[in-house]
Design a protein around this motif. Structure first.
Motif, PDB file in Angstrom:
ATOM      1  N   LYS A  93      20.624  22.000  50.661  1.00  0.00           N
ATOM      2  CA  LYS A  93      21.994  22.248  50.222  1.00  0.00           C
ATOM      3  C   LYS A  93      22.676  20.934  49.844  1.00  0.00           C
ATOM      4  O   LYS A  93      22.669  19.969  50.593  1.00  0.00           O
ATOM      5  CB  LYS A  93      22.773  22.953  51.334  1.00  0.00           C
ATOM      6  CG  LYS A  93      24.121  23.480  50.877  1.00  0.00           C
ATOM      7  CD  LYS A  93      24.716  24.400  51.927  1.00  0.00           C
ATOM      8  CE  LYS A  93      26.017  25.010  51.420  1.00  0.00           C
ATOM      9  NZ  LYS A  93      26.569  25.968  52.404  1.00  0.00           N
TER      10      LYS A  93
ATOM     11  N   ARG B 258      22.587  28.994  36.655  1.00  0.00           N
ATOM     12  CA  ARG B 258      21.441  29.705  37.220  1.00  0.00           C
ATOM     13  C   ARG B 258      20.529  30.217  36.090  1.00  0.00           C
ATOM     14  O   ARG B 258      21.001  30.601  35.016  1.00  0.00           O
ATOM     15  CB  ARG B 258      21.906  30.903  38.039  1.00  0.00           C
ATOM     16  CG  ARG B 258      22.790  30.563  39.245  1.00  0.00           C
ATOM     17  CD  ARG B 258      21.993  29.981  40.384  1.00  0.00           C
ATOM     18  NE  ARG B 258      22.812  29.811  41.602  1.00  0.00           N
ATOM     19  CZ  ARG B 258      22.437  29.064  42.628  1.00  0.00           C
ATOM     20  NH1 ARG B 258      21.263  28.441  42.593  1.00  0.00           N
ATOM     21  NH2 ARG B 258      23.218  28.949  43.680  1.00  0.00           N
TER      22      ARG B 258
ATOM     23  N   ASP C 113      17.576  26.086  37.952  1.00  0.00           N
ATOM     24  CA  ASP C 113      19.009  25.937  38.148  1.00  0.00           C
ATOM     25  C   ASP C 113      19.389  24.495  37.840  1.00  0.00           C
ATOM     26  O   ASP C 113      18.613  23.555  38.081  1.00  0.00           O
ATOM     27  CB  ASP C 113      19.409  26.265  39.590  1.00  0.00           C
ATOM     28  CG  ASP C 113      19.218  27.731  39.936  1.00  0.00           C
ATOM     29  OD1 ASP C 113      19.016  28.534  39.002  1.00  0.00           O
ATOM     30  OD2 ASP C 113      19.268  28.061  41.131  1.00  0.00           O
TER      31      ASP C 113
ATOM     32  N   ARG D 295      16.412  27.684  42.442  1.00  0.00           N
ATOM     33  CA  ARG D 295      17.251  28.234  43.506  1.00  0.00           C
ATOM     34  C   ARG D 295      18.015  27.155  44.282  1.00  0.00           C
ATOM     35  O   ARG D 295      17.875  27.010  45.495  1.00  0.00           O
ATOM     36  CB  ARG D 295      16.394  29.070  44.457  1.00  0.00           C
ATOM     37  CG  ARG D 295      15.655  30.212  43.759  1.00  0.00           C
ATOM     38  CD  ARG D 295      14.954  31.123  44.740  1.00  0.00           C
ATOM     39  NE  ARG D 295      14.001  30.421  45.589  1.00  0.00           N
ATOM     40  CZ  ARG D 295      12.791  30.052  45.212  1.00  0.00           C
ATOM     41  NH1 ARG D 295      12.347  30.338  43.988  1.00  0.00           N
ATOM     42  NH2 ARG D 295      11.992  29.436  46.044  1.00  0.00           N
TER      43      ARG D 295
ATOM     44  N   ALA E 299      20.810  25.519  46.359  1.00  0.00           N
ATOM     45  CA  ALA E 299      21.659  26.154  47.371  1.00  0.00           C
ATOM     46  C   ALA E 299      23.014  25.478  47.417  1.00  0.00           C
ATOM     47  O   ALA E 299      23.114  24.282  47.661  1.00  0.00           O
ATOM     48  CB  ALA E 299      20.988  26.071  48.737  1.00  0.00           C
ATOM     49  N   CYS E 300      24.049  26.258  47.162  1.00  0.00           N
ATOM     50  CA  CYS E 300      25.409  25.736  47.276  1.00  0.00           C
ATOM     51  C   CYS E 300      26.387  26.880  47.078  1.00  0.00           C
ATOM     52  O   CYS E 300      26.178  27.754  46.238  1.00  0.00           O
ATOM     53  CB  CYS E 300      25.667  24.647  46.231  1.00  0.00           C
ATOM     54  SG  CYS E 300      27.257  23.824  46.425  1.00  0.00           S
ATOM     55  N   ASP E 301      27.457  26.865  47.843  1.00  0.00           N
ATOM     56  CA  ASP E 301      28.507  27.870  47.704  1.00  0.00           C
ATOM     57  C   ASP E 301      29.556  27.315  46.745  1.00  0.00           C
ATOM     58  O   ASP E 301      30.501  26.636  47.157  1.00  0.00           O
ATOM     59  CB  ASP E 301      29.119  28.180  49.072  1.00  0.00           C
ATOM     60  CG  ASP E 301      30.171  29.287  48.983  1.00  0.00           C
ATOM     61  OD1 ASP E 301      30.187  29.992  47.954  1.00  0.00           O
ATOM     62  OD2 ASP E 301      30.954  29.424  49.942  1.00  0.00           O
ATOM     63  N   THR E 302      29.358  27.573  45.459  1.00  0.00           N
ATOM     64  CA  THR E 302      30.259  27.023  44.441  1.00  0.00           C
ATOM     65  C   THR E 302      30.269  27.946  43.230  1.00  0.00           C
ATOM     66  O   THR E 302      29.611  28.993  43.220  1.00  0.00           O
ATOM     67  CB  THR E 302      29.794  25.604  44.039  1.00  0.00           C
ATOM     68  OG1 THR E 302      30.800  24.997  43.218  1.00  0.00           O
ATOM     69  CG2 THR E 302      28.476  25.646  43.281  1.00  0.00           C
TER      70      THR E 302
ATOM     71  N   GLU F  98      29.295  29.563  39.805  1.00  0.00           N
ATOM     72  CA  GLU F  98      27.986  29.754  39.196  1.00  0.00           C
ATOM     73  C   GLU F  98      28.126  30.418  37.834  1.00  0.00           C
ATOM     74  O   GLU F  98      29.026  31.224  37.616  1.00  0.00           O
ATOM     75  CB  GLU F  98      27.094  30.637  40.074  1.00  0.00           C
ATOM     76  CG  GLU F  98      26.795  30.080  41.445  1.00  0.00           C
ATOM     77  CD  GLU F  98      25.843  30.997  42.221  1.00  0.00           C
ATOM     78  OE1 GLU F  98      25.451  32.059  41.659  1.00  0.00           O
ATOM     79  OE2 GLU F  98      25.495  30.663  43.369  1.00  0.00           O
TER      80      GLU F  98
END
Length: 413
Positions: free
Chosen positions: A4, A12, A24, A38, A40-43, A45
Motif C-alpha cells: 500500500k 485501473r 494499474d 492491483r 492498493a490504495c484507498d483513493t 480511481e
C-alpha cells in the motif's frame, strides 16, 4: 495486491505499450508513482477497462502564428513560394490579439486530440516584428495547465538578405525563445544563413530546428551543410530538419547514403505529411510524386524522426484539426506502411518526437509527469488502424478533457 502506497489517483486496468497485460498506474503529486498489477490504495480511481494509455502525443513542428487564415486568402496557392508570399502579405496586419485567438483555436483542438507537448515555430522578421512571438508567449503561459509549449523562433523570408531580422531574432531569444530555426532556401546566401543560425544556437545554448530542402529536385541540397555544421559544433542530437522532401525523390542507394549521413551527424528529420503532400508535385500532369519522405524507414537506419502537423487551415495546408493520431494514420496510408509497421508509425508521434525535442521526462515511467491520454482501443497497432477516439486526457495528474462515446438510439421493439 502490491504494497500500500499513498496515491492521489489510480488508473485501473490500463493497457500500455510496454506491458502484455493490463496494469494499474498510481499518481501522486502530479507524477507517476507506481506501475503494477492491483495497486492498493484507498483513493480516487478511474477504470479504463483495458483501453490503451499513452503519455500523450508530441507535436514537434506546428505554426500557431499563421494558422486559420483561409478566410483571408481570397484565392488558391499552388506552390511553396506562393504560400510564403500570401502569408507575408497578411502578417503585416497581424496583431497580438489576432495571433493569440487563432493560435488558441488550434491549441484547444490539439489538447482534446491528445497532444501534451508541442514545439511551435514562430516567424520573426521586420514585417511581423515580435507581435507573433508575444502572442505565442501568452499562449504558452495560458495553456500550461494542459500542454507544454516550446517556442522555436525563425526567419521565414531569409536572414542575410532581410535587414533587421537578426536583431529581432536576438531580441526574441533573450526573451524566452527556446529553439532557433531557419529557411536557407529563402536566403540569397544559404550557407551564411545556416552559419548565423548555428552561431545564435551556440550563443544561447539552444537546439536548432530548420525548414530544409523543401522541393523535389535532388540534384542539390542544404542537408550536407547542416550535417557539417552540426558536427563542427558538436551539436549532434540537437538539430532537426523539417520537410526534407528532397529525400523522397532519391533512388534507394542515395537515400541509404543520406540516412547514414544523418544518423552519423545526429540530425533528426520531421516529416509533415499534410503540407508535403499538398504542395509537392503540383506541376505534374500525371503519375504525381508523393513528396513524402518515408520516416519510419529512416528510423530503421538510425535516424530520429517525427511526424508533425505543420500548418492548419492556411495557404500552406488548407486542412487540419491538429490531431496527431489522424496525421500518423494519414502518414501510414501514404507511406504504404505494413500492419507490422503500424507501431513504428505511432512511435513517430510519441517516443521519437520526445527524443527529437530532448524531453527527459516523457513516458509512462515512475517519476515522470502524469501526462496521460486514454484511447478507445487496446494496442498501438490498433491506434493507427482504427483511428479511435481519444477519450480523456490528464496533465500532471489533473484531468483536462473528456470525450464521451457516441450513443446509438435504436428503435423501440
Amino acid at each position: 495486491m502490491t504494497a500500500k502506497t499513498a496515491f492521489d489517483l489510480i488508473f485501473r486496468n490500463a493497457k500500455t505499450r510496454a506491458a502484455a497485460t493490463p496494469v494499474d498506474i498510481g499518481v501522486a503529486g502530479g507524477r507517476i508513482a507506481a506501475i503494477g498489477p492491483r495497486l492498493a490504495c484507498d483513493t480516487a480511481e478511474i477504470d479504463v477497462g483495458g483501453r490503451l494509455v499513452l503519455p500523450g502525443f508530441v507535436d514537434t513542428h506546428i505554426h500557431l502564428d499563421k494558422a486559420c487564415l483561409l478566410g483571408r486568402c481570397g484565392h488558391n496557392h499552388g506552390s511553396v513560394g506562393e504560400a510564403i508570399a500570401a502569408v507575408a502579405a497578411m502578417k503585416r496586419n497581424f496583431t497580438v490579439e489576432d495571433v493569440y485567438a487563432r493560435g488558441a483555436r488550434v491549441i484547444e483542438r490539439a489538447i482534446v486530440h491528445g497532444t501534451t507537448r508541442m514545439r511551435t515555430h514562430v516567424e520573426i522578421d521586420p514585417r511581423i516584428g515580435l507581435r507573433g512571438f508575444e502572442a505565442v508567449k501568452a499562449l504558452k503561459r495560458d495553456y500550461a495547465w494542459a500542454i507544454d509549449l516550446s517556442i522555436c523562433v525563425f526567419p521565414q523570408e531569409g536572414l542575410t538578405n532581410d535587414p533587421g531580422a537578426e536583431e529581432l531574432l536576438i531580441a526574441a531569444l533573450r526573451d524566452g525563445g527556446e529553439a532557433i530555426g531557419g529557411c536557407p532556401y529563402m536566403d540569397t546566401d544559404p550557407n551564411a544563413h545556416l552559419e548565423k543560425v548555428f552561431d545564435l544556437a551556440q550563443q544561447f545554448d539552444i537546439d536548432v530546428d530548420l525548414h530544409l530542402d523543401f522541393d523535389l529536385d535532388p540534384s542539390w541540397w542544404h542537408l550536407e551543410e547542416v550535417c557539417r555544421q552540426t558536427e563542427r559544433r558538436n551539436y549532434q542530437g540537437r538539430v532537426a530538419i523539417g520537410h526534407a522532401t528532397k529525400l523522397s525523390a532519391l533512388p534507394p542507394d542515395r537515400l541509404k547514403a543520406a540516412a547514414a549521413r544523418l544518423a552519423k551527424s545526429g540530425v533528426a528529420v520531421t516529416v509533415l505529411p499534410a503540407t508535403d503532400l499538398y504542395l509537392m508535385g503540383r506541376d505534374a500532369a500525371h503519375n504525381v510524386p508523393r513528396g513524402l519522405t518515408v520516416a519510419h524507414k529512416l528510423v530503421e537506419d538510425g535516424v530520429v524522426c517525427s511526424v508533425a502537423t505543420n500548418n492548419v487551415l492556411n495557404p500552406f495546408t488548407p486542412f487540419g484539426d491538429a490531431s496527431l493520431l489522424r496525421m500518423a494514420n494519414f502518414y501510414a496510408n501514404v507511406a504504404h506502411a505494413g500492419i507490422s509497421e503500424f507501431d513504428a508509425c505511432l512511435d513517430l508521434v510519441t517516443e521519437l518526437p520526445a527524443r527529437l525535442m530532448n524531453l527527459r521526462n516523457y513516458g509512462i515511467a515512475p517519476g515522470n509527469p502524469a501526462d496521460l491520454i486514454v484511447l478507445d482501443t487496446d494496442s498501438g497497432t490498433n491506434a493507427i488502424a482504427e483511428l479511435p477516439d481519444v477519450l480523456m486526457g490528464f496533465k500532471n495528474g489533473r484531468q483536462v478533457f473528456e470525450r464521451r462515446k457516441a450513443t446509438l438510439f435504436r428503435p423501440e421493439a
